[in-house]
Scaffold this motif. Sequence first.
Motif, PDB file in Angstrom:
ATOM      1  N   LEU A  52     -26.060  95.907  29.772  1.00  0.00           N
ATOM      2  CA  LEU A  52     -26.857  95.106  28.845  1.00  0.00           C
ATOM      3  C   LEU A  52     -26.007  94.684  27.645  1.00  0.00           C
ATOM      4  O   LEU A  52     -26.103  93.544  27.186  1.00  0.00           O
ATOM      5  N   GLY A  53     -25.170  95.572  27.160  1.00  0.00           N
ATOM      6  CA  GLY A  53     -24.280  95.240  26.048  1.00  0.00           C
ATOM      7  C   GLY A  53     -23.287  94.153  26.420  1.00  0.00           C
ATOM      8  O   GLY A  53     -23.022  93.234  25.632  1.00  0.00           O
ATOM      9  N   ARG A  54     -22.730  94.236  27.635  1.00  0.00           N
ATOM     10  CA  ARG A  54     -21.803  93.194  28.084  1.00  0.00           C
ATOM     11  C   ARG A  54     -22.515  91.854  28.221  1.00  0.00           C
ATOM     12  O   ARG A  54     -21.978  90.800  27.886  1.00  0.00           O
ATOM     13  N   MET A  55     -23.767  91.869  28.717  1.00  0.00           N
ATOM     14  CA  MET A  55     -24.530  90.637  28.870  1.00  0.00           C
ATOM     15  C   MET A  55     -24.824  90.033  27.493  1.00  0.00           C
ATOM     16  O   MET A  55     -24.715  88.818  27.300  1.00  0.00           O
TER      17      MET A  55
ATOM     18  N   SER B 251     -21.808  88.354  26.078  1.00  0.00           N
ATOM     19  CA  SER B 251     -21.441  87.087  26.713  1.00  0.00           C
ATOM     20  C   SER B 251     -22.233  85.918  26.128  1.00  0.00           C
ATOM     21  O   SER B 251     -21.855  84.767  26.310  1.00  0.00           O
ATOM     22  N   GLY B 252     -23.322  86.195  25.455  1.00  0.00           N
ATOM     23  CA  GLY B 252     -24.074  85.149  24.779  1.00  0.00           C
ATOM     24  C   GLY B 252     -25.114  84.466  25.640  1.00  0.00           C
ATOM     25  O   GLY B 252     -25.576  83.382  25.312  1.00  0.00           O
ATOM     26  N   ASN B 253     -25.535  85.049  26.726  1.00  0.00           N
ATOM     27  CA  ASN B 253     -26.537  84.466  27.597  1.00  0.00           C
ATOM     28  C   ASN B 253     -27.918  84.750  27.014  1.00  0.00           C
ATOM     29  O   ASN B 253     -28.572  85.721  27.354  1.00  0.00           O
ATOM     30  N   LYS B 254     -28.382  83.883  26.139  1.00  0.00           N
ATOM     31  CA  LYS B 254     -29.616  84.127  25.388  1.00  0.00           C
ATOM     32  C   LYS B 254     -30.861  84.061  26.262  1.00  0.00           C
ATOM     33  O   LYS B 254     -31.819  84.809  26.033  1.00  0.00           O
ATOM     34  N   VAL B 255     -30.880  83.218  27.276  1.00  0.00           N
ATOM     35  CA  VAL B 255     -32.050  83.113  28.148  1.00  0.00           C
ATOM     36  C   VAL B 255     -32.253  84.427  28.911  1.00  0.00           C
ATOM     37  O   VAL B 255     -33.370  84.945  29.006  1.00  0.00           O
ATOM     38  N   ALA B 256     -31.153  84.992  29.424  1.00  0.00           N
ATOM     39  CA  ALA B 256     -31.249  86.250  30.171  1.00  0.00           C
ATOM     40  C   ALA B 256     -31.698  87.382  29.249  1.00  0.00           C
ATOM     41  O   ALA B 256     -32.495  88.242  29.649  1.00  0.00           O
TER      42      ALA B 256
END
Length: 97
Positions: free
Chosen positions: A63-66, A69-74
């Motif tokens: 979750l921290g890696r996601m 990465s800046g994937n705001k929708v996810a």
Amino acid sequence: MAEAYERERQNNARLEELSAKVSSLRGVTVDIYDNARAQDVIDNTSDTFSSMSSQLKGSAGRLGRMAASGNKVAILKLSAILIGIFLVLYYILKWIF
């Protein structure tokens, strides 16, 4: 004849004492067995929580890696799912208890 009767009575008394001791020993053995089984259950529960802890740490890392990465929708979808699960569990537990 009276002497034989007295010996028989003594034998019966000793037999009853021995029977009481055997029953007591059996009770102790059963208690030890129950305690050992309970300890095994505790050990299994400890292993389960340890496994769950390591899985939770792995999920938090992903979750921290996601998030990095800046994937705001996810992130928003995941947040909505987590909030939904929390609310469902809250109402189920409130309904049960």
